[in-house]
Design a protein around this motif. Structure first.
Motif, PDB file in Angstrom:
ATOM      1  N   GLU A 112       8.444 -12.187  -2.398  1.00 50.67           N
ATOM      2  CA  GLU A 112       7.022 -11.902  -2.631  1.00 50.67           C
ATOM      3  C   GLU A 112       6.205 -13.134  -2.258  1.00 50.67           C
TER       4      GLU A 112
ATOM      5  N   VAL B   7      13.865  -6.762   0.454  1.00 46.76           N
ATOM      6  CA  VAL B   7      12.533  -6.201   0.209  1.00 46.76           C
ATOM      7  C   VAL B   7      11.533  -7.336   0.359  1.00 46.76           C
TER       8      VAL B   7
ATOM      9  N   ASP C 241       7.513  -8.332   0.447  1.00 42.07           N
ATOM     10  CA  ASP C 241       6.148  -7.909   0.114  1.00 42.07           C
ATOM     11  C   ASP C 241       5.181  -9.054   0.434  1.00 42.07           C
ATOM     12  N   ASP C 242       3.892  -8.778   0.376  1.00 39.24           N
ATOM     13  CA  ASP C 242       2.867  -9.786   0.680  1.00 39.24           C
ATOM     14  C   ASP C 242       3.167 -10.413   2.047  1.00 39.24           C
TER      15      ASP C 242
ATOM     16  N   MET D 247       7.002  -4.073   2.642  1.00 36.98           N
ATOM     17  CA  MET D 247       6.067  -3.478   1.687  1.00 36.98           C
ATOM     18  C   MET D 247       4.613  -3.778   2.010  1.00 36.98           C
ATOM     19  N   SER D 248       4.367  -4.599   3.030  1.00 37.93           N
ATOM     20  CA  SER D 248       2.990  -4.888   3.425  1.00 37.93           C
ATOM     21  C   SER D 248       2.951  -5.135   4.932  1.00 37.93           C
TER      22      SER D 248
ATOM     23  N   ALA E  57       4.370  -8.637   5.778  1.00 39.01           N
ATOM     24  CA  ALA E  57       5.773  -8.945   5.488  1.00 39.01           C
ATOM     25  C   ALA E  57       6.580  -8.933   6.785  1.00 39.01           C
TER      26      ALA E  57
ATOM     27  N   ALA F 127       9.547   1.041   6.258  1.00 46.71           N
ATOM     28  CA  ALA F 127       8.682   1.063   5.076  1.00 46.71           C
ATOM     29  C   ALA F 127       9.210   2.101   4.089  1.00 46.71           C
TER      30      ALA F 127
ATOM     31  N   ARG G  72       6.400   3.447  -6.538  1.00 48.59           N
ATOM     32  CA  ARG G  72       6.886   2.484  -5.543  1.00 48.59           C
ATOM     33  C   ARG G  72       7.990   1.612  -6.135  1.00 48.59           C
TER      34      ARG G  72
ATOM     35  N   VAL H 204      11.898   1.178  -4.797  1.00 51.66           N
ATOM     36  CA  VAL H 204      12.453  -0.132  -4.449  1.00 51.66           C
ATOM     37  C   VAL H 204      13.723  -0.397  -5.245  1.00 51.66           C
TER      38      VAL H 204
END
Length: 429
Positions: A290, A317, A319-320, A350-351, A354, A379, A399, A403
């Protein structure tokens, strides 16, 4: 395959020369061992470091970490949750063994040796650590050599023949005292004698600006079994360069999973050598990234004997602006007929920012083998998300459920239920 092509960092022209603050500090501390470090830190021009920039590490003059007081080490230890039902624990704080917090179970011995008398010497009756294979010498040897130059001492754990030990925790704590950035270089060797079994749980935790550079060598004798779980969780000021090597003898089994949840930059290199017939390794990984965290999972599984098996599943995974890397190779040597190897990397983005790089590889020089590899990056499934939301589940919770289901598959191979439950709680706090 990879995500967007934009670079997250820019390296100086000419690479990370020895004049950079980190290399100057390392060389000054290493003394006579300085030649192990070479002239410069690896750069992305070298294949082994193509996806990982050491520029954030190179810009810091890392100082030797002082020993922590027993009170400080106890407080850090008390801040983490270990699996229930431990048979024993080995605790290191800022690279130093904390004897008052260490408890060895029956059948396990611990010896501390000076590095200059222990490096490259195997346990009695073994050949000793193999180190990085030739194919990884280009740059990948840096992590191991940095540790060799600065470790100072080697901790050697041995499990007696035929012993069933239970779960042993190996805890490495790091804390920057004051404002000076510190580095630690723990070096450990673990030998399981013939027919013995052990569950080893390694926990890495840090506070402040720290560079952790631990190296662990595993030697698993014939008919022995090691279940190994590694949890790496450090703060945003943490940097982590780790090296794991393993030697498996005939009918030996290693089931390992490495979970990465933290650090600004983390890289784990794993080199497993299947040196005896019918040896088996299951090497899995989970990356949960993250913010702007970066994690590199690099592995090399070497089939050197016939009729060995290997399995690998790494799930990420991001994200951000999280960035995950998987570099995995399965190498089958000439004469290693009957090899059965499989490797898979799967990732969720997730973004939009990412990023995941994935490079699985097979290198085969034997006949009569069964090997496969693959990678998939995508995704969340919108149909599954719609299904959950249509049943009244809020989108954030839906979500999170998807995950969790994605990552749990990588934990299913952990045979011990208590340990598997602890890993799940560690992944999904």
């Amino acid at each position: 395959m990879s995500g967007p092509t934009a670079e997250t960092t820019t390296q100086p022209k000419g690479g990370l020369e020895g004049a950079m603050p980190a290399m100057a500090a390392f060389r000054a501390r290493a003394g006579q061992a300085a030649p192990l470090l070479g002239e410069a830190l690896p750069t992305r021009k070298q294949e082994a470091w193509h996806y990982t920039s050491l520029l954030p590490v190179a810009q810091v003059p890392w100082q030797q970490a002082p020993a922590l007081s027993l009170e400080a080490a106890s407080a850090l230890l008390g801040s983490i949750t270990l699996p229930p039902g431990l048979a024993g624990q080995v605790v290191l704080a800022n690279g130093h063994l904390v004897e008052d917090l260490t408890k060895l179970p029956a059948g396990v011995t611990l010896e501390v040796r000076a590095a200059d008398t222990s490096l490259n010497q195997g346990f009695e009756g073994t050949e000793g650590p193999k180190g990085a294979p030739a194919a990884l010498q280009d740059g990948s040897a840096f992590t191991d050599n940095l540790n060799k130059a600065l470790c100072g001492q080697v901790l050697r754990l041995r499990v007696a023949k035929g012993m069933e030990v239970g779960t042993l925790a190996l805890v490495m704590l790091h804390e920057a005292c004051g404002s000076a950035p510190l580095s630690t270089h723990e070096r450990l060797e673990l030998h399981l004698e013939e027919g013995s079994t052990l569950r080893l749980v390694e926990v890495q935790q840090s506070q402040g600006i720290c560079l952790a550079n631990p190296c662990l060598h595993l030697d698993v004798a014939s008919h022995a079994r090691l279940d190994y779980a590694r949890l790496h969780r450090e703060g945003e000021g943490g940097f982590h360069l780790a090296h794991l090597s393993a030697e498996l003898h005939s009918h030996a089994t290693l089931h390992a999973i490495a979970i990465t949840r933290g650090a600004a930059l983390a890289r784990l290199e794993s080199v497993v050598r299947l040196g005896g017939p019918h040896a088996f390794v299951h090497l899995d990984g989970v990356q949960v990234l993250e913010g702007g965290r970066f994690a590199d999972f690099t592995s090399d599984i070497r089939h050197q004997s016939p009729d060995c098996r290997s399995r690998q599943l790494v799930r990420t995974v991001a994200d951000d602006q999280g960035h995950g890397v998987f570099q995995g190779r399965v190498y089958v040597a000439r004469g290693a007929d009957g090899t059965d190897g499989a490797q898979m990397n799967q990732a969720l983005l997730m973004s939009e920012k990412a990023w995941v790089d994935s490079k699985p590889a097979l290198e085969i020089y034997a006949d009569d083998v069964s090997c496969s590899h693959g990678a998939a990056i995508g995704a969340l499934d919108e149909d599954q998300l719609f299904y959950l939301r249509a049943r009244g589940i809020p989108e954030p919770k839906a979500r999170a459920m998807l995950v969790r289901a994605f990552l749990e598959d990588a934990l299913e191979g952990t045979a011990d239920e208590t340990l598997r439950n602890w890993l799940q709680e560690s992944c999904f706090p």
